[in-house]
Motif scaffolding. Structure first.
Motif, short mmCIF file in Angstrom:
data_model
loop_
_atom_site.label_atom_id
_atom_site.label_comp_id
_atom_site.label_asym_id
_atom_site.label_seq_id
_atom_site.Cartn_x
_atom_site.Cartn_y
_atom_site.Cartn_z
N ASP A 124 -5.64 8.51 20.34
CA ASP A 124 -4.75 9.49 20.96
C ASP A 124 -5.48 10.36 21.99
O ASP A 124 -6.70 10.58 21.90
CB ASP A 124 -4.14 10.40 19.89
CG ASP A 124 -2.98 9.76 19.17
OD1 ASP A 124 -2.02 9.35 19.86
OD2 ASP A 124 -3.02 9.65 17.93
N ASP A 125 -4.72 10.88 22.94
CA ASP A 125 -5.25 11.86 23.88
C ASP A 125 -5.57 13.15 23.12
O ASP A 125 -4.85 13.54 22.19
CB ASP A 125 -4.24 12.15 24.98
CG ASP A 125 -3.98 10.95 25.87
OD1 ASP A 125 -4.90 10.11 26.02
OD2 ASP A 125 -2.86 10.84 26.41
N GLU A 126 -6.64 13.80 23.52
CA GLU A 126 -7.02 15.06 22.87
C GLU A 126 -5.89 16.08 22.92
O GLU A 126 -5.70 16.87 22.00
CB GLU A 126 -8.27 15.64 23.55
CG GLU A 126 -9.54 14.87 23.25
CD GLU A 126 -10.00 15.01 21.82
OE1 GLU A 126 -9.63 16.02 21.18
OE2 GLU A 126 -10.70 14.13 21.33
N SER A 127 -5.12 16.06 24.00
CA SER A 127 -4.04 17.03 24.15
C SER A 127 -2.91 16.82 23.15
O SER A 127 -2.12 17.73 22.90
CB SER A 127 -3.48 16.97 25.57
OG SER A 127 -3.00 15.66 25.87
N ASP A 128 -2.82 15.60 22.57
CA ASP A 128 -1.77 15.31 21.59
C ASP A 128 -2.20 15.62 20.16
O ASP A 128 -1.36 15.86 19.28
CB ASP A 128 -1.36 13.84 21.66
CG ASP A 128 -0.62 13.50 22.94
OD1 ASP A 128 0.01 14.41 23.49
OD2 ASP A 128 -0.68 12.33 23.37
N ARG B 55 0.32 8.96 18.40
CA ARG B 55 1.24 10.06 18.63
C ARG B 55 2.08 9.86 19.89
O ARG B 55 2.96 10.67 20.18
CB ARG B 55 0.45 11.37 18.71
CG ARG B 55 -0.20 11.74 17.38
CD ARG B 55 -1.18 12.90 17.55
NE ARG B 55 -1.75 13.31 16.28
CZ ARG B 55 -2.81 12.73 15.71
NH1 ARG B 55 -3.39 11.69 16.31
NH2 ARG B 55 -3.28 13.17 14.57
N SER B 56 1.78 8.79 20.62
CA SER B 56 2.57 8.45 21.80
C SER B 56 2.75 6.94 21.81
O SER B 56 1.93 6.19 21.27
CB SER B 56 1.86 8.89 23.09
OG SER B 56 0.67 8.15 23.27
N VAL C 167 -1.27 19.04 18.26
CA VAL C 167 -0.15 19.69 18.96
C VAL C 167 1.14 19.00 18.61
O VAL C 167 2.11 19.62 18.14
CB VAL C 167 -0.39 19.68 20.48
CG1 VAL C 167 0.82 20.29 21.19
CG2 VAL C 167 -1.66 20.45 20.82
N GLU C 168 1.17 17.69 18.81
CA GLU C 168 2.37 16.93 18.48
C GLU C 168 2.44 16.69 16.97
O GLU C 168 1.50 16.19 16.37
CB GLU C 168 2.36 15.58 19.21
CG GLU C 168 2.43 15.68 20.72
CD GLU C 168 3.75 16.21 21.20
OE1 GLU C 168 4.74 16.10 20.44
OE2 GLU C 168 3.79 16.75 22.31
#
Length: 225
Positions: A181-185, A103-104, A188-189
């Motif tokens: 991926d980062d948990e924050s992504d 996602r990034s 959300v993204e």
């Protein structure tokens, strides 16, 4: 040319001990043989007149070769300075298994199997080992191909140098699985994430223009499709 091989662990020296991304390191020597069996091409790293060169080339290998832990074979012209013996070289082999889309951009990656082999090669002078090495290189490209070819001529053999590199000093890395991926992504993204599998696929063989019409496609060639 064969003997029983003790499958010693990889990374026997400081130069082949993983320092970064150690979690991708593989210490099983069978993994090295898997990478070497799976690829068709290696990259040869040498230093010529103080200039680093990395050259793609064919190779063959014998896990039960005469050198410690097996032997990797390279060949080329006798005039090639990149195949000069008595100098340290590095051979790398990579098999691409997938493209990892995260996602990034930071977490994009690839699934792969790779090997790096270091050492000082020797010139192969024994006639039987030389011929066997050249056959291994041909058969690495197309299995069983060497058994269907005419014998090499004395002129061809005189123009060819064969190097043997021990499979002693080697390291292997591999990555599998999906994106990290980062948990924050996650959730959300709104970006697609996953893996695109990759493999080498060979197409329909194309006959040489001067090939006799009576010569049919041999099994060892059709097996590549």
């Amino acid at each position: 040319m064969t003997h029983t091989v003790a499958l010693a662990p990889l990374s026997p020296t400081a130069r082949t001990t993983h320092k970064r991304a150690r979690h991708h390191g593989v210490t099983d020597r069978a993994a090295l043989f898997d990478v070497l069996r799976s690829a068709k091409l290696c990259h040869l790293g040498v230093s010529t007149d103080g200039v680093p060169l990395v050259l793609p080339t064919a190779y063959g290998f014998d896990p039960e070769g005469p050198d410690q832990d097996g032997t990797l074979y390279l060949h080329g012209s006798v005039a090639s300075r990149s195949l000069a013996p008595d100098s340290e070289i590095c051979v790398t082999v990579t098999v691409l298994d997938g493209l990892v889309l995260a996602r990034s951009g930071f977490h994009h990656s690839m699934n792969y199997r790779s090997a790096a082999i270091l050492g000082r090669p020797r010139i192969v002078t024994d006639p039987d080992e030389r011929l066997g090495a050249l056959n291994l290189i041909v058969d690495q490209v197309v299995p069983d191909r060497s058994g269907h070819l005419r014998a090499s001529t004395r002129k061809e053999l005189a123009a060819t140098v064969v190097l043997a590199l021990p499979l002693f000093e080697a390291s292997v890395k591999a990555r599998t699985g999906g994106p990290g991926d980062d948990e924050s992504d996650i959730g959300v993204e709104q970006v697609w994430a996953g893996v695109i599998p990759a493999s080498v696929q060979f197409g329909e063989p194309i006959r040489a223009e001067d090939l006799d019409a009576d010569i049919t496609l041999p099994e060892h060639v059709s097996a590549m499709m």
